[in-house]
Design an enzyme around this catalytic site. Structure first.
Site: not given
Length: 690
Positions: A265, A304
């Site tokens: 990720e 993120c």
């Protein structure tokens, strides 16, 4: 790396069920309070035997977790969540040093604990109380049914290495740990150095709880450069961090050729699209602005999932800028999170501050214009409540950029991992979709619109470029969990630049830590392997009715076969009149005969189910407490007046409940007629005393 600092303690590792720090260290990293610059500790793994850490997880950790079922592991997660919930304040105090505000701690600490609660619940509701998961129905591979096949999941035999980013030192650990633990795979956590001391504090609490089996959780505080050298196809690595580091790890021989399961990720230039109907003054516009400011300032933009590209109708660019400025000026107070009234803290470190400022400068040099904010040191509220220019802390004001060229390469490729977003204008919906896709794959996007057709076009246009899409309108603005908040029920991850990985998503993420295997054999053998009765396997027709057996006495395959019961036209008519179900197939002979499925008037399917219950029920009070449902019902052969039916009921699946004095039993029910043709199949679900 820098040389070690005399007098500073080391952030400890927890390996082989003991706390470990270097006896001597010539190199290490120093971590500092994000708001004051005060040196807090140093970090080093010099002298740590990582091969031994991996071996301990594969042996002791695997053995301890292997003794537990999915339900037992799930209950331990719930117990751990309750324990940590009672120690949140201690974690808050430590986390404040990383620049996290009260709201940030709710996202990180409370969010992580919430993941444990969710998986503790879903593991018991959605998984069997065993160690094997069946994937899909059995496939008959021979004419007589003596050879069948199906798919099962069993846990991988290695360790789950979890490499986490600095921005969520608690949630980042727990969201990866929870599904691995339920799967039965031991975890090795490697947090990012700047905030790893917060992770270590959380691990210390977890170990003190004495809830987890030995070897199920280990912590590496510091560099783990050769860790992947000791892993192989038995193991899994889940990485969160930069795309550059993810690509470096992907190229490791043990990943590229050795079969390590690797999921990443990574960087993500997430978009928020303001629909063409969401004009200034609409509830959708207001919700959009609120979401944008929240994502710019929560965790100081170090998420993120933060909104990096704000895509709006070109005529409303300045309206968006003005609304963002007004909301920030009214609601955002930058400063030490321990000071009263502060709503946005510092970045995690001075190094991170320098990186974000450099990224913004690159974007300005590439054509971005500063619409709000500054790269200068902002005025901040200090811990003592005084206000002044930041001196020593990693503070930065929120920054909003605009772009004359909506297709400028930098806005779609350069991420400033801080309180920074860009506003770009689009011509029409197709243009908005095209601009969103220029991010080359993202974790999440928001679409703010109250127009169903616009929502359909935008979501279907961008979905394949994103791991998650939030549709925001006046109906869900107050209840939405938000653009930047992954929830444990839904997938977290995204294609392309975002890493191509998947985390969370409920039980899906548990299965990521398991191997799917096709198994073939006789019904008896597959029943023994899975603990679930398969059609064609032996049945046990004993003298004792299976409903008279407690959960301790009942065995898979225990069965009863009833006598035949004939159905008359009077039975069908009476059922039609008493229920009001006068569908022509049950009441009109000519119309029923004209239907290609029926020979004439036929019995109601629900009449057959009701009679089936009457044929298998044991009426006296006993171990069976309740019937709580039917699954997988299918009506196969019509039953006309004069036909007879019987039921064969077989104990198919037995699921004891760990916390109750009863369990669940699924019974395979088959209705057949006088010619032994299958009339209906279904599963009967009952609750049975232990």
């Amino acid at each position: 790396m820098t040389s070690t600092t005399v007098g500073l303690d080391f952030v400890p590792s927890f390996v082989q069920d003991a706390w470990w720090t270097p006896e001597t260290a010539t190199t290490g990293a120093e971590v500092r309070d994000a708001s004051t610059g005060e040196a807090l500790a140093q970090v080093s793994t010099e002298g740590l035997d990582l091969a031994a850490v991996v071996n301990y997880g594969r042996t002791v950790g695997q053995a301890g977790l292997g003794k537990l079922t999915f339900h037992q592991r799930s209950l331990k997660l719930k117990e751990l969540a309750q324990f940590l919930n009672g120690h949140r304040e201690a974690l808050y105090e430590i986390s404040h040093r990383s620049g996290a505000t009260k709201i940030d701690n709710m996202i990180d600490v409370d969010g992580g604990i919430g993941v444990l609660f969710t998986f503790g619940s879903k593991g018991r509701r959605e998984l069997p109380n065993s160690q094997v998961v069946i994937d899909g129905p059995a496939e008959v591979l021979s004419k007589d049914g003596s050879f069948i096949g199906e798919h099962i999941y069993t846990r991988i035999p290695g360790v789950a290495v979890q490499i986490n980013a600095f921005n969520f030192p608690v949630w980042g650990m727990l969201e990866k740990f929870a599904p691995a633990f339920i799967a039965g795979v031991p975890t090795i956590v490697k947090p990012a150095t700047p905030t790893g001391y917060v992770t270590a504090a959380a691990v210390k609490l977890i170990i003190e709880s004495n809830i987890l089996p030995a070897g199920s959780l280990q912590l590496i505080s510091g560099s783990a450069r050769d860790l992947l050298d000791h892993l192989d196809y038995r193991d899994a690595v889940a990485f969160t961090g930069s795309a550059a580091t993810a690509n470096k790890l992907k190229s490791h021989p043990n990943v590229a050729r050795g079969g390590i399961r690797f999921t990443a990720e990574a960087d993500s230039l997430n978009a928020a699209i303001l629909g063409p109907d969401a004009a200034p003054g609409t509830p959708e516009f207001d919700a959009f602005i609120k979401s944008l400011v929240t994502e710019m300032t929560a965790k100081a933009g170090q998420k993120c999932t933060s909104i990096r590209r704000t895509i709006v109708p070109k005529d409303w660019v300045q309206d968006v800028v003005a609304a963002v400025q007004a909301r920030i000026d009214e609601r955002v107070v930058v400063g030490d999170p321990r000071a009263e009234g502060v709503t946005m803290g510092a970045l995690a470190s001075l190094e991170q501050l320098a990186d974000v400022r450099a990224a913004v400068q690159d974007m300005l040099d590439a054509g971005g214009e500063l619409a709000y904010g500054s790269l200068d040191a902002p005025k901040v509220t200090r811990q003592d409540g005084s206000v002044g220019v930041a001196d020593g802390g990693a503070f930065m004001s929120p920054v909003l950029l605009t772009w004359a060229d909506a297709e400028a390469e930098a806005v779609h490729s350069r991420e400033a991992f801080g309180p920074v977003s860009s506003v770009i204008g689009y011509e029409d919906i197709d243009d908005a979709i095209r601009l969103a896709a220029m991010g080359s794959g993202s974790l999440v996007a928001t679409v703010a619109t109250n127009d169903p057709e616009a929502a359909r076009q935008l979501v279907t246009g961008i979905a394949a470029h994103h791991g998650r899409v939030l549709v925001l309108n006046r109906e869900d603005a107050r209840t939405s969990t938000g653009h930047g908040s992954p929830v444990p029920h839904l997938v977290h991850g995204g294609p392309g630049r975002a890493g191509g990985g998947e985390e969370l998503g409920g039980i899906r993420s548990v299965l990521h830590h398991m191997q799917r295997t096709a198994i073939q054999g006789s019904p008896n053998m597959l029943t023994a392997i899975t603990g679930v009765w398969h059609t064609g396997a032996d049945r046990n027709f004993g003298d004792v009715h299976p409903f008279r057996k407690s959960l301790a006495e009942l065995k898979i395959g225990d069965a009863i076969r009833s006598d035949l019961r004939q159905i008359t036209l009077e039975d069908i008519t009476e059922f039609a009149n008493s229920t009001g179900d006068t569908f022509y197939a049950h009441t009109n002979q000519a119309a029923a005969e004209a239907n290609p499925f029926f020979p004439g008037i036929v019995a109601h399917g629900y009449l057959l189910l009701a009679w089936g219950a009457g044929l298998f029920v044991e009426p006296a009070p006993g171990p069976v407490l309740a019937n709580y449902g039917l699954d997988n019902g299918r009506f196969v052969t019509p039953v006309a007046a004069g036909d007879s039916i019987r039921v064969t009921l077989t104990a198919k699946k037995i699921t004891p409940r760990e916390t109750d004095e009863y369990g669940e039993v699924a019974w395979d029910a088959v209705l057949t007629n006088q010619n032994d043709e299958i009339v209906a199949t279904y599963d009967v679900l009952t609750l049975v005393e232990k």
